[in-house]
Design a protein around this motif. Structure first.
Motif, PDB file in Angstrom:
ATOM      1  N   GLU A   1     -35.860  37.645 -36.131  1.00 44.66           N
ATOM      2  CA  GLU A   1     -36.094  37.991 -34.771  1.00 44.66           C
ATOM      3  C   GLU A   1     -36.423  37.398 -33.769  1.00 44.66           C
ATOM      4  O   GLU A   1     -35.849  36.900 -32.701  1.00 44.66           O
ATOM      5  CB  GLU A   1     -36.912  38.962 -34.711  1.00 44.66           C
ATOM      6  N   LYS A   2     -37.192  36.229 -34.186  1.00 46.80           N
ATOM      7  CA  LYS A   2     -38.142  34.939 -33.391  1.00 46.80           C
ATOM      8  C   LYS A   2     -36.993  33.797 -32.321  1.00 46.80           C
ATOM      9  O   LYS A   2     -36.738  33.821 -31.391  1.00 46.80           O
ATOM     10  CB  LYS A   2     -39.768  34.495 -33.326  1.00 46.80           C
TER      11      LYS A   2
ATOM     12  N   ILE B   1     -31.922  40.971 -31.232  1.00 46.62           N
ATOM     13  CA  ILE B   1     -32.741  40.623 -30.280  1.00 46.62           C
ATOM     14  C   ILE B   1     -32.889  41.875 -29.478  1.00 46.62           C
ATOM     15  O   ILE B   1     -34.531  41.535 -28.548  1.00 46.62           O
ATOM     16  CB  ILE B   1     -31.456  40.248 -28.937  1.00 46.62           C
ATOM     17  N   SER B   2     -32.390  43.075 -29.681  1.00 46.87           N
ATOM     18  CA  SER B   2     -33.455  44.374 -29.021  1.00 46.87           C
ATOM     19  C   SER B   2     -35.182  44.465 -30.016  1.00 46.87           C
ATOM     20  O   SER B   2     -35.671  44.606 -28.921  1.00 46.87           O
ATOM     21  CB  SER B   2     -32.669  45.708 -29.603  1.00 46.87           C
TER      22      SER B   2
ATOM     23  N   PHE C   1     -36.703  42.097 -30.826  1.00 50.44           N
ATOM     24  CA  PHE C   1     -37.635  40.741 -30.184  1.00 50.44           C
ATOM     25  C   PHE C   1     -37.567  40.893 -28.675  1.00 50.44           C
ATOM     26  O   PHE C   1     -39.127  40.547 -28.301  1.00 50.44           O
ATOM     27  CB  PHE C   1     -36.660  39.331 -29.762  1.00 50.44           C
ATOM     28  N   PHE C   2     -37.012  41.718 -27.712  1.00 48.25           N
ATOM     29  CA  PHE C   2     -37.263  41.829 -26.862  1.00 48.25           C
ATOM     30  C   PHE C   2     -38.516  43.168 -26.237  1.00 48.25           C
ATOM     31  O   PHE C   2     -39.211  43.558 -25.079  1.00 48.25           O
ATOM     32  CB  PHE C   2     -37.005  41.713 -25.426  1.00 48.25           C
TER      33      PHE C   2
ATOM     34  N   HIS D   1     -44.570  40.670 -27.273  1.00 44.34           N
ATOM     35  CA  HIS D   1     -44.042  39.191 -26.916  1.00 44.34           C
ATOM     36  C   HIS D   1     -43.722  39.208 -25.629  1.00 44.34           C
ATOM     37  O   HIS D   1     -43.686  37.896 -24.783  1.00 44.34           O
ATOM     38  CB  HIS D   1     -42.453  38.891 -27.162  1.00 44.34           C
TER      39      HIS D   1
ATOM     40  N   GLY E   1     -34.441  35.449 -30.308  1.00 45.04           N
ATOM     41  CA  GLY E   1     -35.199  35.786 -28.816  1.00 45.04           C
ATOM     42  C   GLY E   1     -35.406  34.199 -28.748  1.00 45.04           C
ATOM     43  O   GLY E   1     -34.835  34.666 -27.367  1.00 45.04           O
TER      44      GLY E   1
ATOM     45  N   TYR F   1     -40.177  29.869 -30.117  1.00 46.48           N
ATOM     46  CA  TYR F   1     -39.904  30.568 -31.219  1.00 46.48           C
ATOM     47  C   TYR F   1     -39.374  30.410 -31.706  1.00 46.48           C
ATOM     48  O   TYR F   1     -39.229  30.501 -33.492  1.00 46.48           O
ATOM     49  CB  TYR F   1     -39.027  31.976 -29.994  1.00 46.48           C
TER      50      TYR F   1
ATOM     51  N   THR G   1     -31.849  33.407 -27.618  1.00 48.49           N
ATOM     52  CA  THR G   1     -31.025  33.616 -26.095  1.00 48.49           C
ATOM     53  C   THR G   1     -32.254  33.360 -25.465  1.00 48.49           C
ATOM     54  O   THR G   1     -30.698  33.449 -24.012  1.00 48.49           O
ATOM     55  CB  THR G   1     -31.338  35.646 -26.887  1.00 48.49           C
TER      56      THR G   1
END
Ligand code: ATP
Ligand code: MG
Lengths: 380, 224
Positions: free
Chosen positions: B186-187, B7-8, B10-11, B16, B190, B175, B193
């Motif tokens: 990761e995508k 999550i971290s 990805f963001f 992105h 993400g 994604y 989420t």
């Protein structure tokens, strides 16, 4: 005047709820429809504001057939009160009461002012104006229901078991409130109940219906109690209709024993002046209010001597001229001596009367009834 | 590697946040599909639910239709429509609308039908017109339930709108689909989420709406 002329109602499933009913409902008075469950009371009431369409006969209001009026205009000319009040829970009390005025195009301010006035009229504190229905007791909600029905000052009020969802004490209060409001406003009220006591208490005229929607009797309450049309009506009125009928006789004519009262500080000599043939005397305080009953022989021997310890409780008293014969009889029955004490408006004793004397008065009153009609209003 | 690292990662990747595949663009697309689908479903479901509820008729037919619609698999419907209709937004919107109508329709019908009959009787008895009875007496009381139907429809639509990506449309489902294809977890995480965040935001939005739209008198009654 609402004239119900040979009205019938047959529901689509074939149930005949009302069958050839004719009634003349007088203006400015309370007409009660009463009868066992399912006898067609609600159906009759709801035909008057066309919530239910009639299948036969016609209903006239001041000579005009209700079928010829636009249905919503007809309904707005009649207040409608139902059992659980049916308040709009999303609206505050003022807004509930102001519903019909707003529908009639009154301004918000004017409708509000009218709502406040009505809250006072039905005995609600205006500080409740901004509350919602769920914040009110059942009795208060019912008052709001009555206020809402009165809001646009309709000449007619239709009430379907308006007080039957509240407890007996609250119901009593609401009935008295209704009678008070009626004495001020003089509406033409059609009131449905299955409670014969309520019918007798509030009704100027009572229509007793029987199952199948037929009229069994239509009469003022005192006449209904004293001369039921048939065994079925008699049965419906209950075993104690004679006693209940006494509500319609006043106590003015009771032969009071005015000499049966003695002050608490009376001496033996003063007691001796009292009626010699009474078995007991009513002892009163210095203001004349009843303290209790004392044995007459003992008092004659020693005087009252401020001795209140040995007194028998005076119990309930009746207000002379205001309370009915029924209340007087009740006092005598409950009294430890069999005698009832009459008081004036200030609660001062004015005389005593025995069960036997009351029974005699009842017989005389019944005898008089044949010639002189009883004033129904005075009995309340 | 835990899910939080995905999550971290990805963001925090600034790539992105920009361009046609950036998070803002994908979110806007996702919300757009959802709103259109919900709008159409509401335009059908609300009036039909209100009217059938008000007149108390048609309940059985409604329940039958709703059950049938619920039985349709959204993904299967999407693929079928895509094959039949080719590349357009309709194959994406129709499954979403079909998904959203039953909860809206059925709860609206139930909400209006189960309104306490006494105030309705009183309103009619005081000479209120039918339409006013529906909108000023029944609707305000039925509103909390109607909103809850809309809410569950909205949540289902928001979560299901991810399938648009399978037929090469956008939205945050992009994604997930691309991530799976590229084995870029990761995508995938993400995207998932973002879907979850959208669902939560929807919940929040409906909570606010019921706060403001539902009368205090009605909310009060529901509390014991
Ligand atoms: N919509 C309807 N369809 C068929 N029958 C009905 C309908 N409404 C009432 N009835 C029947 O008509 C008769 C009279 O009903 P109504 O409601 O007028 O009685 P009521 O005197 O008000 O009774 P209660 O004291 O129980 O309120 C009953 O037998 C009832 O079952
Ligand atoms: Mg009834």
């Amino acid at each position: 005047m609402i004239s119900i002329e040979a009205v019938s109602k047959r529901y689509p499933d074939g149930t005949v709820a009302v069958d050839g009913l004719s009634l003349e409902i007088p203006d400015r008075s309370i007409t009660v429809l009463v009868g066992p469950s399912g006898c067609g009371k609600t159906t009759t009431l709801r035909m008057i504001n066309r919530m239910i369409e009639l299948s036969g006969g016609r209903i006239l209001i001041d000579g005009e057939d209700i079928q010829h009026k636009p249905v919503n205009a007809l309904r707005r000319s009649m207040g409608y009160v139902i059992q659980n009040a049916g308040l709009f829970q999303h609206r505050t009390i003022v807004d509930n009461i102001g519903t019909v005025p707003r529908m009639l195009g009154w301004s918000k301010a004017k409708a509000r002012e009218r709502s406040m006035e009505l809250m006072e009229r039905v005995g609600l504190d205006t500080s409740m104006a901004k509350r919602y229905p769920y914040q009110l007791s059942g009795g208060q909600q019912q008052r709001v229901g009555v206020a809402r029905a009165l809001a646009a000052d309709p000449p007619v009020l239709l009430m379907d078991e308006p007080f039957s969802a509240v407890d007996p004490v609250v119901r009593r209060g609401l009935q008295e409130e209704l009678l008070r409001i009626q004495s001020e406003l003089g509406k033409t009220i059609v009131f449905v109940t299955h409670d014969i006591d309520e019918a007798i208490r509030v009704g100027d005229m009572i229509a007793v219906l029987r199952t199948g929607g037929k009229l069994a009797q239509y009469a003022p309450p005192d006449e209904l109690l004293s001369r039921p049309a048939d065994a079925a009506v008699e049965d419906f009125l209950g075993a104690d209709r004679g006693i209940r009928g006494l509500s319609f006789f006043g106590t003015e004519q009771l032969p009071l024993e005015r000499n049966g009262i003695v002050a608490v500080d009376a001496t033996a000599a003063q007691v001796a002046e009292r009626a010699a043939d009474l078995p007991q005397l009513l002892v009163v305080d210095v203001d004349g209010r009843p303290l209790g009953w004392a044995d007459a022989a003992r008092l004659r021997a020693s005087g009252a001597r401020n001795d209140t310890a040995g007194l028998l409780a005076s119990g309930q008293t009746f207000r002379l001229g205001e309370d009915s014969l029924r209340v007087a009889l009740d006092c005598a029955v409950l009294s430890p001596t069999g005698w009832a004490a009459a008081v004036d408006g200030e609660g001062r004793a004015v005389g005593v009367v025995s069960q036997e004397a009351i029974a005699r008065a009842i017989r005389e009153a019944h005898g008089r009834r044949g010639t002189a009609p009883v004033d129904v209003g005075a009995a309340r | 590697m835990t899910i939080f690292h995905f999550i971290s990662a990805f963001f925090s990747d600034s790539a992105h946040w920009h361009g046609y595949d950036g998070i803002p663009t994908r979110l806007v697309e996702h919300i757009e599909y959802s709103l259109i689908a919900l709008g159409i479903a509401g335009a059908v479901g609300l009036p039909v639910g209100l009217l059938t509820g008000h007149y108390g008729r048609g309940g059985n037919a409604l329940a039958l239709l709703a059950t049938a619609a619920r039985a349709l698999p959204s993904f299967g419907l999407l693929v079928l429509l895509f094959v039949l209709m080719g590349l357009s937004k309709l194959p994406v919107l129709i499954p979403l609308v079909v998904l959203a109508i039953p909860p809206i329709l059925v709860t609206t019908y139930e909400a209006v039908r189960t309104v306490d009959p006494a105030p309705v009787d009183a309103a009619r008895g005081m000479g209120m017109h039918q339409a006013k009875v529906l909108f000023q007496v029944e609707l305000p009381v039925a509103l909390p339930l109607i909103l809850s139907g809309l809410r569950s429809a909205a949540i289902q639509v928001v979560s299901t709108a991810t399938i648009a990506a399978y037929v090469s449309f956008g939205g945050v489902g992009r994604y997930i689909v691309d991530g799976l294809y590229q084995r870029n977890y990761e995508k995938v995480v993400g995207g998932a989420t973002l879907v979850a965040a959208l669902a939560l935001a929807t919940l929040g939005l409906f909570w606010l709406m019921s706060r403001f739209a539902v009368s205090r008198g009605v909310r009060g009654v529901r509390r014991p």
